[in-house]
Design an enzyme around this catalytic site. Structure first.
Site, PDB file in Angstrom:
ATOM      1  N   CYS A   3       1.081  -1.382  -0.175  1.00  0.00           N
ATOM      2  CA  CYS A   3      -0.018   0.406   0.618  1.00  0.00           C
ATOM      3  C   CYS A   3       0.730   1.516   0.044  1.00  0.00           C
ATOM      4  O   CYS A   3      -0.275   2.634  -0.165  1.00  0.00           O
ATOM      5  CB  CYS A   3      -1.061   0.294   0.996  1.00  0.00           C
ATOM      6  SG  CYS A   3      -1.585  -1.677   1.429  1.00  0.00           S
TER       7      CYS A   3
ATOM      8  N   HIS B 145      -3.225   7.037   3.090  1.00  0.00           N
ATOM      9  CA  HIS B 145      -3.779   5.631   2.310  1.00  0.00           C
ATOM     10  C   HIS B 145      -5.422   5.073   2.703  1.00  0.00           C
ATOM     11  O   HIS B 145      -5.468   5.132   4.123  1.00  0.00           O
ATOM     12  CB  HIS B 145      -2.349   4.560   2.400  1.00  0.00           C
ATOM     13  CG  HIS B 145      -2.874   2.784   2.490  1.00  0.00           C
ATOM     14  ND1 HIS B 145      -3.775   2.700   1.193  1.00  0.00           N
ATOM     15  CD2 HIS B 145      -3.230   1.623   3.560  1.00  0.00           C
ATOM     16  CE1 HIS B 145      -4.270   1.319   1.460  1.00  0.00           C
ATOM     17  NE2 HIS B 145      -3.668   1.494   2.625  1.00  0.00           N
TER      18      HIS B 145
ATOM     19  N   ASN C  39     -10.624  -0.324  -0.096  1.00  0.00           N
ATOM     20  CA  ASN C  39      -8.691  -0.643   0.200  1.00  0.00           C
ATOM     21  C   ASN C  39      -7.822  -1.354  -0.890  1.00  0.00           C
ATOM     22  O   ASN C  39      -8.378  -2.314  -1.384  1.00  0.00           O
ATOM     23  CB  ASN C  39      -8.095  -1.970   1.105  1.00  0.00           C
ATOM     24  CG  ASN C  39      -6.673  -1.189   1.710  1.00  0.00           C
ATOM     25  OD1 ASN C  39      -6.009  -0.901   0.412  1.00  0.00           O
ATOM     26  ND2 ASN C  39      -5.955  -1.593   2.953  1.00  0.00           N
TER      27      ASN C  39
END
Length: 340
Positions: free
Chosen positions: A113, A249, A279
């Site tokens: 990520c 994020h 996500n």
């Protein structure tokens, strides 16, 4: 020294929309509980014929639809992803070959990520060091293909999507400012996807599908987002009051709220879109950045703070003064929702 920043943006999200209700009926997890605990209402899943390279190509095409000259002088492609099409050729090379950049340097970057912010750092360094003129940086995933869809800990959180940015020279006073990058493999067992190895170096067994210890990841994320953000602001000589937009994020709304509180940055100045995309790992920051520029929230000269954490465990943060010379963005056509 040259000023290096983002000169063009693009994004793509698959058409298939997967609502929380699917998990309610299939895994017995209440849709409202998923949203209250994660902030996610829906996410996108790639089709059977879409892979990480596919999503990257479509993100670049989205960018070129507004700025046909965006790729002029690009001589390096970096794709941040933990779900590459293959071990080799690189997904970056696959994208390059389909968008008119065959023959330029291309490589994949694997920090999960955190990857897109890592990619921006690599691009800036290559340009300042004379190794490239302009760099196409992508961040994207097709995690739906890697997940165990019966794993209640991970299946509800992740989605698919990709974003891209061209990094090149911008006017004085604008662009990427400072970076903080880090990784600690001791935390690897808390969030990982295995490949060839069956154990970590310490002998801890690995599973073949994305695996997460939510409690440990939450504690880690809140700490490193706050620490790395504070460190990069200090490097840039900035205070949190000077940040116009925090672009984090998009993993979990509670993590973002806790990190924003540590920064002293209100949620009204924090870009959020995980409610619609979930996500998407390396795709979250370019998707969020694209949308906030696209809808006019991020304006010329505004100060941005980008922060991310990911598997590895890894983290990354950067400061960025936005340049509105980036081609005007138009809203992406909203894909028709397709029942999951």
């Amino acid at each position: 020294m040259k000023n290096i920043g983002i000169t063009a943006l693009g994004m793509y999200a698959p058409q298939r929309v997967v609502h929380n209700q699917e998990f309610e009926s299939r895994l017995g997890i209440e849709a409202g509980w998923i949203e209250s605990r994660s902030g996610i209402r829906q996410r996108r899943f790639a089709s059977d014929t879409e892979f990480t390279s596919t999503l990257g190509v479509k993100a670049v095409q989205d960018m070129l639809s507004r700025d046909p000259e965006a790729l002029r002088d690009v001589d390096l492609v970096v794709y941040a992803t933990c779900t590459p099409d293959a071990m080799f050729p690189s997904t970056a090379a696959l994208v390059a070959g389909q968008v008119g950049l065959a023959g330029v340097g291309a490589y994949d970057l694997s920090t999960a990520c955190s990857g897109f912010v890592y990619g921006l750092s690599m691009a800036r360094g290559m340009i300042l060091g004379g190794g490239a003129k302009k760099v196409l940086v992508l961040g994207g995933e097709t995690l739906s293909k890697a997940l165990d869809q019966n794993d209640r800990d991970t299946a509800i959180l992740f989605g698919d999507g990709a974003g891209c940015a061209v990094v090149g020279e911008v006017p004085e006073g604008y662009g990427l400012q400072d970076f903080v990058l880090g990784a600690d493999s001791a935390g690897g067992p808390a969030l990982y996807i295995s490949n060839l190895a069956t154990t970590f170096p310490d002998g801890t067994p690995m599973r073949e599908t994305p695996t997460m210890n939510g409690r440990e990841v939450f504690k880690f994320a809140v700490r490193v987002l706050g620490d790395s953000g504070a460190q990069v602001l200090e490097k840039s000589g900035l205070t949190n009051a000077e940040v116009d937009w925090l672009v984090p994020h998009q993993a979990n709304i509670r993590i973002i709220e806790a990190a924003a509180q540590r920064f002293g940055i209100p949620m009204q100045k924090t870009v959020i879109n995980l409610d619609r995309y979930g996500n998407t790992s390396a795709g979250t920051i370019p998707l969020a950045l694209h949308e906030a520029v696209n809808d006019g929230r991020i304006k010329d000269g505004q100060q941005l703070l980008l922060v991310a954490f990911g598997g590895g465990l890894s983290w990354a943060a950067c400061t960025l003064k936005w340049w509105a010379g980036t081609p005007t963005l138009s809203p992406q056509n909203s894909p028709e929702e397709i029942d999951a």
